[in-house]
Design an enzyme around this catalytic site. Structure first.
Site, PDB file in Angstrom:
ATOM      1  N   CYS A 233      61.720  67.833  35.912  1.00 37.60           N
ATOM      2  CA  CYS A 233      62.447  68.401  35.356  1.00 37.60           C
ATOM      3  C   CYS A 233      62.854  67.192  34.130  1.00 37.60           C
ATOM      4  CB  CYS A 233      64.146  68.194  35.562  1.00 37.60           C
ATOM      5  SG  CYS A 233      65.887  69.376  35.190  1.00 37.60           S
TER       6      CYS A 233
ATOM      7  N   HIS B 155      63.427  70.865  41.301  1.00 38.27           N
ATOM      8  CA  HIS B 155      63.796  70.090  41.813  1.00 38.27           C
ATOM      9  C   HIS B 155      63.180  70.640  43.383  1.00 38.27           C
ATOM     10  CE1 HIS B 155      64.930  67.534  39.279  1.00 38.27           C
ATOM     11  NE2 HIS B 155      66.303  68.476  38.466  1.00 38.27           N
TER      12      HIS B 155
END
Length: 482
Positions: free
Chosen positions: A331, A428
């Site tokens: 991310c 994630h």
């Protein structure tokens, strides 16, 4: 409407989240339908919910303890710090605004309507709602307009149990001091107290318990001994990750960014006995013997990029790459690895373009729309199944995206350098997928173990419930629920 009980702390980090998770699982084992609730949380470790929003990671774990999917009503107000004085305000799963602390103090009382709305919805068709406070009610300077502790308890008419932390010392002062400082109406709402994190022979604190009872008039529901396996549960505070990293063998170094976010990516890795996860605090160099450097998510990518360079980690990372080490960015960490980050609307700070670490040939452009989604697919090198979630702003493109390593229903995800040693992606939670985790680590030369991560967490929740049943008077606790 369900009965409810609220667990408040005599200070921050006394173990409220773990205690609530344990109470929830214990209630489920007694045959009750139970839900967790936290009116206001402050954390950059968020979870994507089944209804398409985001809540604090602790409430997602508590939902798991209840055996139900996480939904936004379990944490209607989430504050995600972006700077030392400002945070993104998430209300019922969606971004409302970004506010400085002083502005939020004015905004906060207006959020009680949404908080009570979520609480009332959550309490439909269940037996019990276990509410978690935030920080401590003893912070009486925050009482006006409060929605997190006594303000909520008063508005919803919920009885309170106060938890103190003996591990940090001064627990008698924590509990008795809270009694002294609270106004009478708030003091009367506390019906009992408990002591958490006791090490050694619990009977040695009998006199301490008696003194607290004598000084406060509150009943004791018991002393909870230290629960060592708490380290196997997903942590909400990055400082807790630093304390619990174990394992030997393949070393993963994780720079502790100033706005580190969604670091639950590390939890499954930390449970592998053949992997060592080492958090690197500010001011310390990245270790020379690291096999992989994992740059985690960030609530402020451009701010943490500057922070990364200020620690000299960019120099350490370049040397790590020259030595043939692996790098993974997730991310915000993925965005940092690219050539440039463009923020034309000033979403994360001053509008402009920022030079990335230049280890992946990709460029990120920030957009105001946040991507929130649960995803599932495959790890393309082996076909192993993966699952996870996206929670980010910005879109990343470039030549290295042609070497994507994840596939979600025909949509490629991620990027890799030509030699495959530097990788990034937006997803994630990937490492909760057991066969993928082992395959990925083995591709890097690790002797990774194969184990069922979700089953381990579920077993720890069962053990925690038994621990709480053994040491706390849950009959009293449930009888106090209203």
């Amino acid at each position: 409407m369900a009965k409810s009980i609220m667990i408040q702390g005599a200070g921050s980090n006394v173990g409220k989240s773990m205690v609530v998770a344990g109470i929830c699982r214990a209630a489920v084992k007694r045959g009750l339908k139970v839900r967790p609730f936290k009116p206001q949380n402050m954390s950059n470790n968020a979870a994507v919910t089944a209804d398409g929003g985001e809540i604090g990671r602790a409430q997602a774990l508590q939902a798991m303890a209840c055996g139900v999917p996480a939904i936004t009503d379990m944490n209607p107000v989430l504050l995600k710090p972006e700077t030392d004085i400002g945070a993104q305000v998430i209300v019922q799963g969606k971004r409302l605004t970004t506010a400085k602390a002083r502005d939020y103090a004015k905004l906060k009382p207006t959020l009680m309507t949404a908080v009570l709305e979520s609480f009332n919805r959550l309490g439909q068709d269940v037996d019990l709602v276990v509410v978690e406070g935030a920080g401590s009610p003893a912070e009486t300077n925050l009482r006006k307009g409060d929605i997190a502790n006594m303000g909520f308890a008063e508005a919803a008419d919920v009885p309170v149990i106060l938890v103190g932390d003996i591990d940090r010392g001064g627990v008698i002062a924590q509990i008795v001091g809270t009694h002294v400082i609270l106004p009478n109406t708030d003091r009367d709402r506390i019906k009992a107290f408990s002591i958490n994190k006791f090490r050694g022979d619990v009977s040695l604190f009998d006199e301490g318990l008696s003194e607290i009872v004598d000084r406060t008039g509150w009943a004791s529901i018991g002393v909870l001994p230290w629960f060592a396996d708490a380290s196997k549960l997903p942590a909400e505070d990055a400082a807790d990750i630093m304390k619990t990293a174990k394992g030997t063998g393949f070393k993963i170094a994780v720079p502790q960014l100033s706005r580190i976010a969604n670091f639950d990516d590390l939890d499954p890795l930390g449970l592998d006995p053949n992997v060592s996860v080492q958090m690197i605090p500010a001011g310390q160099p990245l270790p020379l013997d690291a096999d992989m450097v994992l740059i985690p998510g960030s609530k402020s990518t451009t701010g943490d990029l500057a922070f990364f360079r200020a620690q000299g980690w960019d120099i350490d990372l370049a040397a790590h790459v020259r030595r043939g080490g692996y790098v993974l960015g997730i991310c915000g960490g993925y965005q940092m690895l690219g050539a440039n980050i463009h923020d034309p609307e000033g979403i994360e700070g001053a509008a402009g373009s920022y030079k990335g670490l230049g280890l992946l040939d990709v460029t990120t452009t920030m957009h105001p729309e946040k991507r929130l989604a649960e995803v599932s697919g495959t790890y393309t090198p082996t076909g192993d199944k993966v699952r996870g979630y996206e929670i980010h702003i910005g879109k990343t493109d470039g030549p290295d995206c042609k070497r994507s390593w994840l596939d979600f229903g025909g949509k490629s995800e991620g990027a890799a350098s030509p030699n495959g040693r530097i990788m990034g992606c937006y997803i994630h939670g990937l490492f909760t997928a057991d066969t993928f985790r082992a395959a990925f680590l083995r591709s890097l030369g690790a002797q990774a173990a194969v184990f069922n991560y979700d089953a381990q967490v579920d077993q720890v929740l069962d053990d925690l419930a038994d621990h709480i049943e053994t040491h706390l008077d849950l009959n009293m606790l449930f009888s106090l629920a209203k």
